[in-house]
Design a protein around this motif. Structure first.
Motif, PDB file in Angstrom:
ATOM      1  N   LEU A  32      68.223  38.508  52.257  1.00  0.00           N
ATOM      2  CA  LEU A  32      67.730  37.576  53.261  1.00  0.00           C
ATOM      3  C   LEU A  32      66.261  37.788  53.560  1.00  0.00           C
ATOM      4  O   LEU A  32      65.787  38.912  53.648  1.00  0.00           O
ATOM      5  CB  LEU A  32      68.516  37.710  54.562  1.00  0.00           C
ATOM      6  CG  LEU A  32      69.965  37.278  54.530  1.00  0.00           C
ATOM      7  CD1 LEU A  32      70.572  37.407  55.911  1.00  0.00           C
ATOM      8  CD2 LEU A  32      70.113  35.866  54.033  1.00  0.00           C
ATOM      9  N   LYS A  33      65.555  36.684  53.733  1.00  0.00           N
ATOM     10  CA  LYS A  33      64.149  36.682  54.127  1.00  0.00           C
ATOM     11  C   LYS A  33      63.987  35.661  55.251  1.00  0.00           C
ATOM     12  O   LYS A  33      64.639  34.621  55.255  1.00  0.00           O
ATOM     13  CB  LYS A  33      63.234  36.270  52.968  1.00  0.00           C
ATOM     14  CG  LYS A  33      63.405  37.078  51.713  1.00  0.00           C
ATOM     15  CD  LYS A  33      62.931  38.489  51.911  1.00  0.00           C
ATOM     16  CE  LYS A  33      63.136  39.286  50.620  1.00  0.00           C
ATOM     17  NZ  LYS A  33      62.983  40.697  50.840  1.00  0.00           N
ATOM     18  N   THR A  34      63.102  35.951  56.194  1.00  0.00           N
ATOM     19  CA  THR A  34      62.744  34.978  57.215  1.00  0.00           C
ATOM     20  C   THR A  34      61.569  34.186  56.681  1.00  0.00           C
ATOM     21  O   THR A  34      60.522  34.746  56.374  1.00  0.00           O
ATOM     22  CB  THR A  34      62.384  35.679  58.533  1.00  0.00           C
ATOM     23  OG1 THR A  34      63.495  36.464  58.945  1.00  0.00           O
ATOM     24  CG2 THR A  34      62.045  34.669  59.606  1.00  0.00           C
ATOM     25  N   ILE A  46      59.768  24.832  60.385  1.00  0.00           N
ATOM     26  CA  ILE A  46      61.115  25.288  60.722  1.00  0.00           C
ATOM     27  C   ILE A  46      61.279  26.682  60.138  1.00  0.00           C
ATOM     28  O   ILE A  46      61.037  26.892  58.947  1.00  0.00           O
ATOM     29  CB  ILE A  46      62.191  24.340  60.153  1.00  0.00           C
ATOM     30  CG1 ILE A  46      62.061  22.963  60.792  1.00  0.00           C
ATOM     31  CG2 ILE A  46      63.582  24.902  60.365  1.00  0.00           C
ATOM     32  CD1 ILE A  46      62.999  21.935  60.232  1.00  0.00           C
ATOM     33  N   THR A  47      61.660  27.643  60.972  1.00  0.00           N
ATOM     34  CA  THR A  47      61.878  29.015  60.529  1.00  0.00           C
ATOM     35  C   THR A  47      63.363  29.219  60.254  1.00  0.00           C
ATOM     36  O   THR A  47      64.195  28.969  61.125  1.00  0.00           O
ATOM     37  CB  THR A  47      61.395  30.022  61.594  1.00  0.00           C
ATOM     38  OG1 THR A  47      60.019  29.777  61.866  1.00  0.00           O
ATOM     39  CG2 THR A  47      61.565  31.453  61.099  1.00  0.00           C
ATOM     40  N   LEU A  48      63.668  29.654  59.036  1.00  0.00           N
ATOM     41  CA  LEU A  48      65.055  29.888  58.630  1.00  0.00           C
ATOM     42  C   LEU A  48      65.201  31.288  58.075  1.00  0.00           C
ATOM     43  O   LEU A  48      64.264  31.839  57.495  1.00  0.00           O
ATOM     44  CB  LEU A  48      65.470  28.896  57.546  1.00  0.00           C
ATOM     45  CG  LEU A  48      65.484  27.417  57.891  1.00  0.00           C
ATOM     46  CD1 LEU A  48      65.754  26.597  56.644  1.00  0.00           C
ATOM     47  CD2 LEU A  48      66.523  27.130  58.943  1.00  0.00           C
ATOM     48  N   LYS A  49      66.387  31.856  58.248  1.00  0.00           N
ATOM     49  CA  LYS A  49      66.732  33.122  57.605  1.00  0.00           C
ATOM     50  C   LYS A  49      67.558  32.761  56.376  1.00  0.00           C
ATOM     51  O   LYS A  49      68.722  32.388  56.496  1.00  0.00           O
ATOM     52  CB  LYS A  49      67.528  34.010  58.549  1.00  0.00           C
ATOM     53  CG  LYS A  49      67.672  35.439  58.063  1.00  0.00           C
ATOM     54  CD  LYS A  49      68.513  36.268  59.009  1.00  0.00           C
ATOM     55  CE  LYS A  49      67.709  36.688  60.204  1.00  0.00           C
ATOM     56  NZ  LYS A  49      68.438  37.669  61.038  1.00  0.00           N
ATOM     57  N   SER A  51      68.537  33.290  52.005  1.00  0.00           N
ATOM     58  CA  SER A  51      68.615  34.180  50.849  1.00  0.00           C
ATOM     59  C   SER A  51      67.701  33.638  49.759  1.00  0.00           C
ATOM     60  O   SER A  51      67.196  32.519  49.844  1.00  0.00           O
ATOM     61  CB  SER A  51      70.055  34.258  50.340  1.00  0.00           C
ATOM     62  OG  SER A  51      70.481  32.994  49.906  1.00  0.00           O
ATOM     63  N   ALA A  52      67.501  34.420  48.720  1.00  0.00           N
ATOM     64  CA  ALA A  52      66.686  33.979  47.590  1.00  0.00           C
ATOM     65  C   ALA A  52      67.316  32.748  46.941  1.00  0.00           C
ATOM     66  O   ALA A  52      66.616  31.814  46.550  1.00  0.00           O
ATOM     67  CB  ALA A  52      66.538  35.109  46.580  1.00  0.00           C
TER      68      ALA A  52
END
Length: 77
Positions: A32-34, A46-49, A51-52
């Motif tokens: 996971l990346k923010t 829009i900020t999302l958490k 995965s690649a």
């Protein structure tokens, strides 16, 4: 809890297996990346958490389609 907001990936439980074949429990976490994505429809970031794999999905389908499919994944588009 670590959950991808696009693909829904979560941590799963497995085993560490030693050379002597002893097994101990471990957790496999999603990658996971923010990340911030620009939404053309809303005109804002829009900020999302994610995965690649979720980032690849957004790059392929576009942010709006990926978010729509994440909201109701069973629906056929």
């Amino acid at each position: 809890m670590k959950v991808c907001e696009i693909t829904g990936k979560v941590a799963v439980i497995g085993n560490n297996v030693s050379h002597s074949n002893r097994k101990t429990k471990r957790k496999f976490s999603p990658n996971l990346k923010t990340k911030r994505f620009w939404s053309e429809e809303e005109g804002r970031w829009i900020t999302l958490k994610v995965s690649a794999a979720g980032m690849k999905t957004i790059n392929k389908k576009g942010l709006a389609v990926a978010l729509r499919e994440a909201a109701c994944p069973k629906k056929i588009y």
